[in-house]
Design a protein around this motif. Structure first.
Motif, PDB file in Angstrom:
ATOM      1  N   LYS A 431       0.890  -1.157  -0.026  1.00  0.00           N
ATOM      2  CA  LYS A 431       0.122  -0.022   0.059  1.00  0.00           C
ATOM      3  C   LYS A 431       0.919   1.213  -0.118  1.00  0.00           C
ATOM      4  O   LYS A 431       0.329   2.305  -0.560  1.00  0.00           O
ATOM      5  CB  LYS A 431      -0.902   0.050   1.273  1.00  0.00           C
ATOM      6  CG  LYS A 431      -2.263  -0.913   1.010  1.00  0.00           C
ATOM      7  CD  LYS A 431      -3.062  -0.754   0.013  1.00  0.00           C
ATOM      8  CE  LYS A 431      -3.659  -1.890  -0.547  1.00  0.00           C
ATOM      9  NZ  LYS A 431      -3.679  -2.285  -1.977  1.00  0.00           N
ATOM     10  N   GLU A 432       2.031   1.364   0.593  1.00  0.00           N
ATOM     11  CA  GLU A 432       2.988   2.351   0.606  1.00  0.00           C
ATOM     12  C   GLU A 432       3.329   2.695  -0.693  1.00  0.00           C
ATOM     13  O   GLU A 432       3.266   3.966  -1.191  1.00  0.00           O
ATOM     14  CB  GLU A 432       4.360   1.893   1.280  1.00  0.00           C
ATOM     15  CG  GLU A 432       4.351   1.895   2.764  1.00  0.00           C
ATOM     16  CD  GLU A 432       3.682   3.407   3.521  1.00  0.00           C
ATOM     17  OE1 GLU A 432       4.238   4.566   3.121  1.00  0.00           O
ATOM     18  OE2 GLU A 432       2.829   3.335   4.208  1.00  0.00           O
ATOM     19  N   SER A 433       3.642   1.764  -1.799  1.00  0.00           N
ATOM     20  CA  SER A 433       3.886   2.125  -3.196  1.00  0.00           C
ATOM     21  C   SER A 433       2.741   2.637  -3.793  1.00  0.00           C
ATOM     22  O   SER A 433       2.851   3.751  -4.330  1.00  0.00           O
ATOM     23  CB  SER A 433       4.415   0.961  -3.982  1.00  0.00           C
ATOM     24  OG  SER A 433       4.632  -0.058  -3.057  1.00  0.00           O
ATOM     25  N   VAL A 434       1.642   2.093  -3.395  1.00  0.00           N
ATOM     26  CA  VAL A 434       0.246   2.753  -4.045  1.00  0.00           C
ATOM     27  C   VAL A 434      -0.059   4.159  -3.567  1.00  0.00           C
ATOM     28  O   VAL A 434      -0.157   5.256  -4.456  1.00  0.00           O
ATOM     29  CB  VAL A 434      -0.893   2.106  -3.611  1.00  0.00           C
ATOM     30  CG1 VAL A 434      -2.025   2.606  -4.641  1.00  0.00           C
ATOM     31  CG2 VAL A 434      -0.693   0.547  -4.264  1.00  0.00           C
ATOM     32  N   ASN A 435       0.516   4.666  -2.323  1.00  0.00           N
ATOM     33  CA  ASN A 435       0.306   5.822  -2.061  1.00  0.00           C
ATOM     34  C   ASN A 435       1.305   6.881  -2.427  1.00  0.00           C
ATOM     35  O   ASN A 435       0.819   7.833  -2.891  1.00  0.00           O
ATOM     36  CB  ASN A 435       0.454   6.178  -0.266  1.00  0.00           C
ATOM     37  CG  ASN A 435      -0.982   5.714   0.378  1.00  0.00           C
ATOM     38  OD1 ASN A 435      -2.007   6.206  -0.202  1.00  0.00           O
ATOM     39  ND2 ASN A 435      -0.985   4.887   1.359  1.00  0.00           N
ATOM     40  N   GLU A 436       2.656   6.235  -2.688  1.00  0.00           N
ATOM     41  CA  GLU A 436       3.450   7.032  -3.311  1.00  0.00           C
ATOM     42  C   GLU A 436       3.157   7.323  -4.736  1.00  0.00           C
ATOM     43  O   GLU A 436       3.237   8.583  -5.279  1.00  0.00           O
ATOM     44  CB  GLU A 436       4.770   6.011  -3.548  1.00  0.00           C
ATOM     45  CG  GLU A 436       5.745   6.052  -2.339  1.00  0.00           C
ATOM     46  CD  GLU A 436       6.561   7.536  -2.545  1.00  0.00           C
ATOM     47  OE1 GLU A 436       6.985   7.852  -3.497  1.00  0.00           O
ATOM     48  OE2 GLU A 436       6.299   8.028  -1.443  1.00  0.00           O
ATOM     49  N   LEU A 442      -0.866  13.121  -8.113  1.00  0.00           N
ATOM     50  CA  LEU A 442      -1.475  14.343  -7.637  1.00  0.00           C
ATOM     51  C   LEU A 442      -0.479  15.420  -7.966  1.00  0.00           C
ATOM     52  O   LEU A 442      -1.022  16.445  -8.495  1.00  0.00           O
ATOM     53  CB  LEU A 442      -1.705  14.253  -6.234  1.00  0.00           C
ATOM     54  CG  LEU A 442      -2.720  15.025  -5.675  1.00  0.00           C
ATOM     55  CD1 LEU A 442      -3.938  14.877  -6.254  1.00  0.00           C
ATOM     56  CD2 LEU A 442      -2.931  14.845  -4.142  1.00  0.00           C
ATOM     57  N   SER A 443       0.672  15.479  -7.730  1.00  0.00           N
ATOM     58  CA  SER A 443       1.534  16.389  -7.963  1.00  0.00           C
ATOM     59  C   SER A 443       1.773  16.677  -9.523  1.00  0.00           C
ATOM     60  O   SER A 443       1.871  17.700  -9.921  1.00  0.00           O
ATOM     61  CB  SER A 443       3.153  15.954  -7.706  1.00  0.00           C
ATOM     62  OG  SER A 443       4.050  16.489  -7.949  1.00  0.00           O
ATOM     63  N   ASP A 444       1.713  15.755 -10.369  1.00  0.00           N
ATOM     64  CA  ASP A 444       1.744  15.876 -11.832  1.00  0.00           C
ATOM     65  C   ASP A 444       0.702  16.477 -12.215  1.00  0.00           C
ATOM     66  O   ASP A 444       0.699  17.389 -13.341  1.00  0.00           O
ATOM     67  CB  ASP A 444       2.101  14.592 -12.731  1.00  0.00           C
ATOM     68  CG  ASP A 444       3.281  14.077 -12.357  1.00  0.00           C
ATOM     69  OD1 ASP A 444       4.117  14.594 -12.016  1.00  0.00           O
ATOM     70  OD2 ASP A 444       3.457  12.604 -12.727  1.00  0.00           O
ATOM     71  N   GLN A 445      -0.605  16.594 -11.503  1.00  0.00           N
ATOM     72  CA  GLN A 445      -1.864  17.154 -12.201  1.00  0.00           C
ATOM     73  C   GLN A 445      -1.719  18.695 -11.966  1.00  0.00           C
ATOM     74  O   GLN A 445      -2.223  19.402 -12.737  1.00  0.00           O
ATOM     75  CB  GLN A 445      -2.855  16.603 -11.108  1.00  0.00           C
ATOM     76  CG  GLN A 445      -3.480  15.204 -11.048  1.00  0.00           C
ATOM     77  CD  GLN A 445      -4.179  15.233 -12.390  1.00  0.00           C
ATOM     78  OE1 GLN A 445      -4.882  15.771 -12.791  1.00  0.00           O
ATOM     79  NE2 GLN A 445      -3.728  14.144 -13.310  1.00  0.00           N
ATOM     80  N   TYR A 446      -0.734  19.158 -11.010  1.00  0.00           N
ATOM     81  CA  TYR A 446      -0.771  20.552 -10.829  1.00  0.00           C
ATOM     82  C   TYR A 446       0.545  21.078 -11.496  1.00  0.00           C
ATOM     83  O   TYR A 446       0.897  22.208 -11.270  1.00  0.00           O
ATOM     84  CB  TYR A 446      -0.715  20.761  -9.598  1.00  0.00           C
ATOM     85  CG  TYR A 446      -2.052  20.352  -8.890  1.00  0.00           C
ATOM     86  CD1 TYR A 446      -3.322  20.995  -8.882  1.00  0.00           C
ATOM     87  CD2 TYR A 446      -2.350  19.331  -7.911  1.00  0.00           C
ATOM     88  CE1 TYR A 446      -4.379  20.956  -8.597  1.00  0.00           C
ATOM     89  CE2 TYR A 446      -3.460  18.980  -7.561  1.00  0.00           C
ATOM     90  CZ  TYR A 446      -4.609  19.907  -7.713  1.00  0.00           C
ATOM     91  OH  TYR A 446      -5.789  19.306  -7.313  1.00  0.00           O
TER      92      TYR A 446
END
Ligand code: PLP
Length: 448
Positions: A431-436, A442-446
């Protein structure tokens, strides 16, 4: 037409751009946005019709400049807020002791309720504890966000694998000496089913802890469905043991975005939500919720939305919404490859398949212009019905039938886009890698 093409990087224009040019640019910028007005979007936008929206815009702009930061300076906004809270409490089975706050949305309502439970517990306890909240897996991520921001611990309990409602045995087992509240949804977002609120509130009462009902989705629809004769499970203040409720005006309340209520059975609990600070040279400071400066627009619009619709208006919308939901669910159930998950209590539901890749199906629907949300564990597609979609239900079902046949015809067809992403994520155990991944996404979205 893009004003930025001429410039190397985005900077403030030296000279202001003429208004008509900007308006043209703004209109043009929307061309790739989801066509909610044309009924293609099953979520995100709640639409009470053009006439209703034009009226809300008029009201909103009247209060465009007013700042609800100071109820002393704008007693009109204080009046609107207290009346919206009172009307909402009445709809949700509350008596005159029920109090609450108008917030900017469901997330803020939930954050505030969770903070109130935390501070109530801390006021009682000499040691600093990490209060625990018990929430079904299906509860909205806003509860996780509250825990993340306010140093709480969320203890997730499973939901029943057929009804998708909170598993009561698991809830009982999860109670600990530091549990401060149990959460139930009315209904939950993924499957549109109402948790067993009476039982959850009963467990809360036995243990002398709080019970928060997240009626962000159902708060302004379930009461009217009940009046229309639909079977609606108990979920509000009429259930002993329910101590707080969140309900979104900007969803089925058909208000402008930026309006939700958080309600408390007792003032004492609500006061743990408030924040005060007495040392600031800028003056004595007190604030009920998260925001400081707060536009009067959404507050006035919420008040006007409730008053212009009245009970009759909400009943009529509820009738159309439920009729359209019935039509859609029947149409989906008539497709042998698809099934609806659980027994949805309202106008929100998910459908999945044992036979076809529903993410690939979602892609094919996207190609036909329809936007469905993708759910995971298990993989399914999600819909949330608005009254104006009465006119689009048949076209949707026709396209859905076609798309199912198309997936059937080429079963090896892989999902693309979001569908492919979900398919890929489901295979990552960590799950950690999914959160990464979500963070990077999200970062790329902006990015510019
Ligand atoms: C929408 C929703 C929320 C969060 O509300 P926002 O207005 O998006 O912040 C919380 N719970 C449920 C069940 C919701 O549907």
């Amino acid at each position: 037409m893009d004003i930025h093409v001429k410039r190397q990087k985005i900077t403030l224009p030296i000279k202001g751009i003429p208004k008509d040019e900007l308006l043209a640019l703004l209109k043009d910028a929307r061309k790739n946005d989801a066509d909610w007005h044309g009924g293609k979007l099953w979520g995100l936008v709640y639409f009470g019709g053009d006439e209703h929206n034009d009226f809300l815009k008029q009201v909103y702009s009247l209060y465009f400049s007013e700042n609800a930061l100071s109820p002393m300076a704008f007693p009109s906004l204080r009046k609107f807020e207290t009346e919206v809270v009172a009307m909402s409490a009445d709809l949700l089975g509350g008596d005159r002791k029920v109090v609450g706050t108008l917030t900017s949305g469901g997330t803020e309502s939930i954050l505030m309720a969770m903070k109130a439970y935390r501070d109530q517990a801390r006021a009682k306890s000499l040691e600093k504890i990490t209060p625990e909240i018990i929430a079904p897996m299906t509860a909205h991520p806003a509860f996780e966000k509250a825990a993340h921001y306010f140093d709480l611990k969320i203890v997730h309990v499973p939901v029943d694998s057929e009804s998708f409602r909170a598993d009561l045995t698991a809830v009982r087992e999860a109670i600990s000496p530091t549990t401060v509240a149990i959460v139930g949804s009315a209904p939950c977002f993924p499957y549109g089913v109402v948790d067993p609120i009476a039982e959850l509130a009963g467990i809360a009462e036995e243990n002398q802890i709080g019970c928060h009902v997240d009626a962000c989705l159902g708060g302004f629809l379930l009461p009217f469905m009940r009046k229309l004769g639909h079977p609606v499970p108990e979920f509000d203040f009429s259930v002993p043991g329910v101590t707080s409720i969140s309900a979104d005006l900007h969803k089925y309340g058909f208000a402008a975005k930026g309006a939700s209520v958080v309600l408390y059975r007792m003032k004492k609990l609500r006061n743990h939500q408030f924040y005060t600070y007495s040392e600031w040279p800028g003056g004595l400071y007190g604030s009920p919720s998260i925001l400081g400066t707060k536009s009067g627009g959404p507050i006035a619009a919420a008040w006007a939305a409730m008053n212009v619709q009245g009970e009759e208006g909400y009943l009529e919308r509820a009738r159309v919404i439920m009729e359209t939901t019935r039509k859609l669910m029947q149409g989906i159930q008539a497709i042998p490859e698809l099934h609806i998950l659980g027994k949805p209590d309202m106008s929100v539901f998910a459908f999945g398949s044992e036979e076809i890749n529903v993410y690939a199906l979602g892609n094919l629907m996207e190609r036909r212009g329809w936007h469905l949300s993708y759910l995971q564990n298990p993989a399914c597609l999600h819909m949330l019905v608005n009254p104006h979609q009465e006119a689009f239900a048949e076209a949707f079902l026709q396209h859905l039938n076609e798309a199912v046949k198309e997936v059937r015809a080429s079963p090896s067809q892989a999902a693309e886009g979001m569908g492919a992403m979900y398919g890929m994520m489901a295979k990552i155990p960590n799950k950690e890698s999914v959160n990464e991944f979500i963070l990077r996404f999200l970062s790329d979205q902006y990015k510019l």
